[in-house]
Design a protein around this motif. Structure first.
Motif, PDB file in Angstrom:
ATOM      1  N   MET A   1      18.652   3.877  10.555  1.00  0.00           N
ATOM      2  CA  MET A   1      18.191   3.134   9.371  1.00  0.00           C
ATOM      3  C   MET A   1      19.349   3.040   8.378  1.00  0.00           C
ATOM      4  SD  MET A   1      14.755   4.093   7.248  1.00  0.00           S
ATOM      5  CE  MET A   1      13.418   4.188   8.406  1.00  0.00           C
ATOM      6  N   THR A   2      19.901   1.866   8.182  1.00  0.00           N
ATOM      7  CA  THR A   2      21.053   1.775   7.310  1.00  0.00           C
ATOM      8  C   THR A   2      20.712   1.115   5.979  1.00  0.00           C
ATOM      9  OG1 THR A   2      21.638  -0.173   8.568  1.00  0.00           O
ATOM     10  CG2 THR A   2      22.858   1.833   9.065  1.00  0.00           C
ATOM     11  N   GLU A   3      19.934   0.029   5.995  1.00  0.00           N
ATOM     12  CA  GLU A   3      19.599  -0.626   4.733  1.00  0.00           C
ATOM     13  C   GLU A   3      18.620   0.239   3.935  1.00  0.00           C
ATOM     14  OE1 GLU A   3      16.665  -3.948   5.678  1.00  0.00           O
ATOM     15  OE2 GLU A   3      17.571  -3.495   7.620  1.00  0.00           O
ATOM     16  N   LYS A   4      18.450  -0.152   2.659  1.00  0.00           N
ATOM     17  CA  LYS A   4      17.508   0.584   1.823  1.00  0.00           C
ATOM     18  C   LYS A   4      16.097   0.361   2.360  1.00  0.00           C
ATOM     19  CE  LYS A   4      18.383   1.421  -2.941  1.00  0.00           C
ATOM     20  NZ  LYS A   4      18.678   0.834  -4.245  1.00  0.00           N
ATOM     21  N   PRO A   5      15.389   1.397   2.722  1.00  0.00           N
ATOM     22  CA  PRO A   5      14.083   1.159   3.355  1.00  0.00           C
ATOM     23  C   PRO A   5      13.022   0.737   2.348  1.00  0.00           C
ATOM     24  CG  PRO A   5      14.469   3.510   3.120  1.00  0.00           C
ATOM     25  CD  PRO A   5      15.719   2.830   2.631  1.00  0.00           C
ATOM     26  N   CYS A   6      12.061  -0.025   2.845  1.00  0.00           N
ATOM     27  CA  CYS A   6      10.875  -0.332   2.048  1.00  0.00           C
ATOM     28  C   CYS A   6      10.022   0.939   2.067  1.00  0.00           C
ATOM     29  CB  CYS A   6      10.138  -1.498   2.710  1.00  0.00           C
ATOM     30  SG  CYS A   6       8.512  -1.812   2.028  1.00  0.00           S
ATOM     31  N   LEU A   7       9.499   1.324   0.919  1.00  0.00           N
ATOM     32  CA  LEU A   7       8.654   2.527   0.860  1.00  0.00           C
ATOM     33  C   LEU A   7       7.189   2.103   0.852  1.00  0.00           C
ATOM     34  CD1 LEU A   7      10.583   4.547  -1.906  1.00  0.00           C
ATOM     35  CD2 LEU A   7      10.927   4.575   0.579  1.00  0.00           C
ATOM     36  N   LEU A   8       6.431   2.646   1.770  1.00  0.00           N
ATOM     37  CA  LEU A   8       5.012   2.291   1.878  1.00  0.00           C
ATOM     38  C   LEU A   8       4.156   3.551   1.836  1.00  0.00           C
ATOM     39  CD1 LEU A   8       2.603   0.395   2.572  1.00  0.00           C
ATOM     40  CD2 LEU A   8       3.221   0.643   4.977  1.00  0.00           C
ATOM     41  N   TYR A   9       3.193   3.527   0.944  1.00  0.00           N
ATOM     42  CA  TYR A   9       2.291   4.671   0.788  1.00  0.00           C
ATOM     43  C   TYR A   9       0.876   4.250   1.192  1.00  0.00           C
ATOM     44  CZ  TYR A   9      -1.045   7.473  -1.917  1.00  0.00           C
ATOM     45  OH  TYR A   9      -2.123   8.224  -2.299  1.00  0.00           O
ATOM     46  N   CYS A  10       0.207   5.066   2.034  1.00  0.00           N
ATOM     47  CA  CYS A  10      -1.187   4.786   2.421  1.00  0.00           C
ATOM     48  C   CYS A  10      -2.107   5.767   1.683  1.00  0.00           C
ATOM     49  CB  CYS A  10      -1.363   4.930   3.935  1.00  0.00           C
ATOM     50  SG  CYS A  10      -3.074   4.670   4.454  1.00  0.00           S
ATOM     51  N   HIS A  11      -3.110   5.221   1.015  1.00  0.00           N
ATOM     52  CA  HIS A  11      -3.985   6.027   0.159  1.00  0.00           C
ATOM     53  C   HIS A  11      -5.166   6.617   0.935  1.00  0.00           C
ATOM     54  CE1 HIS A  11      -5.096   7.183  -3.900  1.00  0.00           C
ATOM     55  NE2 HIS A  11      -6.265   6.572  -3.850  1.00  0.00           N
ATOM     56  N   CYS A  12      -5.351   6.212   2.170  1.00  0.00           N
ATOM     57  CA  CYS A  12      -6.447   6.704   3.021  1.00  0.00           C
ATOM     58  C   CYS A  12      -7.760   6.747   2.227  1.00  0.00           C
ATOM     59  CB  CYS A  12      -6.115   8.086   3.575  1.00  0.00           C
ATOM     60  SG  CYS A  12      -7.025   8.471   5.084  1.00  0.00           S
ATOM     61  N   ALA A  13      -8.108   5.596   1.663  1.00  0.00           N
ATOM     62  CA  ALA A  13      -9.170   5.560   0.660  1.00  0.00           C
ATOM     63  C   ALA A  13     -10.570   5.819   1.212  1.00  0.00           C
ATOM     64  CB  ALA A  13      -9.150   4.202  -0.052  1.00  0.00           C
ATOM     65  N   TYR A  14     -10.783   5.575   2.523  1.00  0.00           N
ATOM     66  CA  TYR A  14     -12.158   5.623   3.012  1.00  0.00           C
ATOM     67  C   TYR A  14     -12.476   6.843   3.862  1.00  0.00           C
ATOM     68  CZ  TYR A  14     -11.558   0.899   1.337  1.00  0.00           C
ATOM     69  OH  TYR A  14     -11.259  -0.177   0.554  1.00  0.00           O
TER      70      TYR A  14
ATOM     71  N   GLY B   1      15.422  -1.867  -8.039  1.00  0.00           N
ATOM     72  CA  GLY B   1      15.770  -0.850  -7.042  1.00  0.00           C
ATOM     73  C   GLY B   1      14.698  -0.753  -5.992  1.00  0.00           C
ATOM     74  N   GLY B   2      15.090  -0.770  -4.747  1.00  0.00           N
ATOM     75  CA  GLY B   2      14.108  -0.661  -3.662  1.00  0.00           C
ATOM     76  C   GLY B   2      13.883  -2.005  -2.996  1.00  0.00           C
ATOM     77  N   THR B   3      13.272  -1.928  -1.826  1.00  0.00           N
ATOM     78  CA  THR B   3      13.029  -3.140  -1.041  1.00  0.00           C
ATOM     79  C   THR B   3      11.531  -3.400  -0.994  1.00  0.00           C
ATOM     80  OG1 THR B   3      14.882  -2.497   0.357  1.00  0.00           O
ATOM     81  CG2 THR B   3      13.422  -4.188   1.236  1.00  0.00           C
ATOM     82  N   LEU B   4      11.148  -4.622  -1.292  1.00  0.00           N
ATOM     83  CA  LEU B   4       9.721  -4.968  -1.215  1.00  0.00           C
ATOM     84  C   LEU B   4       9.508  -5.999  -0.117  1.00  0.00           C
ATOM     85  CD1 LEU B   4       8.843  -5.201  -5.011  1.00  0.00           C
ATOM     86  CD2 LEU B   4       8.138  -3.426  -3.409  1.00  0.00           C
ATOM     87  N   SER B   5       8.285  -6.069   0.357  1.00  0.00           N
ATOM     88  CA  SER B   5       8.013  -7.052   1.403  1.00  0.00           C
ATOM     89  C   SER B   5       7.844  -8.425   0.770  1.00  0.00           C
ATOM     90  CB  SER B   5       6.762  -6.648   2.165  1.00  0.00           C
ATOM     91  OG  SER B   5       5.663  -6.623   1.293  1.00  0.00           O
TER      92      SER B   5
END
Ligand code: SF4
Ligand code: SF4
Lengths: 114, 303
Positions: free
Chosen positions: A1-14, B53-57
């Motif tokens: 992984m070289t580029e700045k990663p997209c950060l994704l958070y899952c809230h597991c709401a259900y 700052g940061g990457t978005l979809s």
């Protein structure tokens, strides 16, 4: 992984499978980190619905995900027709890791290990 | 992999909420952002935290609702240059979280978008790295959750027909390839599968087989007895009790919730559905064999 990663958070709401303190802690730390990020209520629901949002998230390339077991997350994306790139994806498991550990891994700069 | 068009649940977009803090808007303070994030996620909305700052979809075709503390307290009117995406804006200066959620709900209702959380997302997810396409899950499930893709591959098609909290089909998979991500324990919850895990899962299948040959047969036998008694006695409660007794045993063996078992159809209908599912599985396997033999023959001719 070289580029700045997209950060994704899952809230597991259900469901209560991810401890509430872990979720709140990770979300708070992402909030305080001052970076842009994506948050979704429940990846499971999105997968079953084939929500096109999963495709756009998978298409970001490098991605770091705070959710649950990596095997489950990988195949949830796949089931929605939005497979994640194996070498560009890092999945943190809020069911077993502490909130601090997940948040540290999510917020760290530099290359990610997958 | 199956195409989206093959799936049963309609493709339904959800509202994507953007917390905007870029040009033309003031930054939110940390507590406010945190409260909004939690409130929106708890209510089932996807949120993009748009900051430097940061990457978005990139946007897809889901409508966007952009929330921000816009300068002069007025949200700008924004339109997608390509006219693909509906964009709604809302100034949230001095609005409490509840009031913001109310505005978001209003927009969602206006646009007839998916209602979040209407359905409890409980359904099987297949690990195709492990799956051998044996079709046992298809033959087993009486609720039509599984199907065969155009390429004769097993697939989960009717997620919403799955019985909440019932992991029974994962127990019949000889490869431990079926996951329910919201299940409490591994490997069904997606935990990595150890050899021991596969054995444990297999054992569960063997236990149920030992108890009644096949569990549907067992259910049928018991229900038939109950039906007979029911016919004689015309006493609904006795039949129901008998059915329950049999179901309790199965419930323990396979961790199937009582509600799922009680929603099983009549024995005749069980038989019909089981036969139909088995036929579908057999047909897919036969087609696969024919294709494989055809390929061998072709290779032979080439060779
Ligand atoms: S992917 Fe995991 S964390 Fe997210 S909703 Fe599903 S079970 Fe919960
Ligand atoms: S029972 Fe398991 S291995 Fe067989 S087709 Fe179903 S998921 Fe695949």
């Amino acid at each position: 992984m070289t580029e700045k990663p997209c950060l994704l958070y899952c809230h597991c709401a259900y469901a209560k499978v991810v401890p509430e303190e872990t979720r709140r802690e990770v979300l708070k730390r992402l909030n305080d980190a001052g970076v842009a990020f994506e948050a979704v209520p429940d990846l499971c629901e999105m997968s079953a619905r084939k929500d096109p949002a999963l495709e756009r998230l998978a298409a970001t390339g490098a991605i770091r995900i705070a959710a649950c077991y990596p095997r489950a997350v990988k195949w949830l994306f796949h089931a929605a027709g939005a497979p994640l790139g194996d070498d560009q994806t890092e999945i943190l498991n809020m069911r077993v890791q502490t909130g601090d550990d997940v948040a540290d891994a999510m917020c760290r700069t530099g290359e990610a290990s997958s | 992999m199956s195409t989206v068009a093959e799936q049963n649940l309609p493709v339904v977009n959800a509202l994507r909420v953007v917390l905007y803090e870029g040009q033309g808007a003031d930054a939110l303070d940390s507590a406010e952002r945190n409260s909004l994030l939690n409130g929106l996620l708890d209510s089932g909305y996807a949120v993009t935290c748009a900051r430097d700052g940061g990457t978005l979809s990139a946007p897809d075709e889901s409508p966007l609702m952009v929330l921000g503390r816009f300068h002069e307290g007025a949200a700008p009117a924004i339109a997608d240059a390509e006219d693909r995406v509906d964009v709604f804006t809302q100034d949230i200066t001095s609005l409490a979280t509840e009031a913001v959620l109310e505005r978001v709900r209003f927009v969602r209702e206006q646009t007839a978008l998916r209602v979040p959380g209407e359905w409890h997302p409980w359904f099987p997810v297949i690990d195709y790295d492990r799956c051998t396409n044996c079709m046992q899950c298809l033959s087993f499930c009486l609720f039509g959750v599984y199907d065969v893709s155009n390429e004769d591959k097993i697939q989960v098609r009717n997620e919403d027909q799955c019985k909440t909290n019932c992991p029974a089909c994962s127990r019949v998979c000889p490869e431990a390839a079926i996951m329910f991500p919201k299940y409490r324990s591994g490997p069904v919850n997606g935990e990595e599968v150890s050899d021991e895990g596969v054995e444990r899962e297999k054992m569960k299948v063997d236990i149920s087989a030992l108890l009644g040959g096949d569990i549907y047969q067992k259910l049928r036998d018991r229900s038939d007895q109950a039906k007979e008694r029911f016919a004689k006695e015309r006493d609904e409660t006795v039949a129901l009790k008998e059915r329950k007794r049999c179901l309790v045993e199965m419930q323990k063996d396979m961790d199937i919730p009582m509600e799922a078992l009680m929603s099983l159809p009549s024995p005749d209908e069980i038989q019909r559905r089981a036969a139909e599912a088995k036929q579908k599985a057999d047909d897919a396997i036969a087609r696969r064999m024919r294709d494989r033999d055809g390929n061998y023959a072709e290779d032979g001719l080439k060779g």
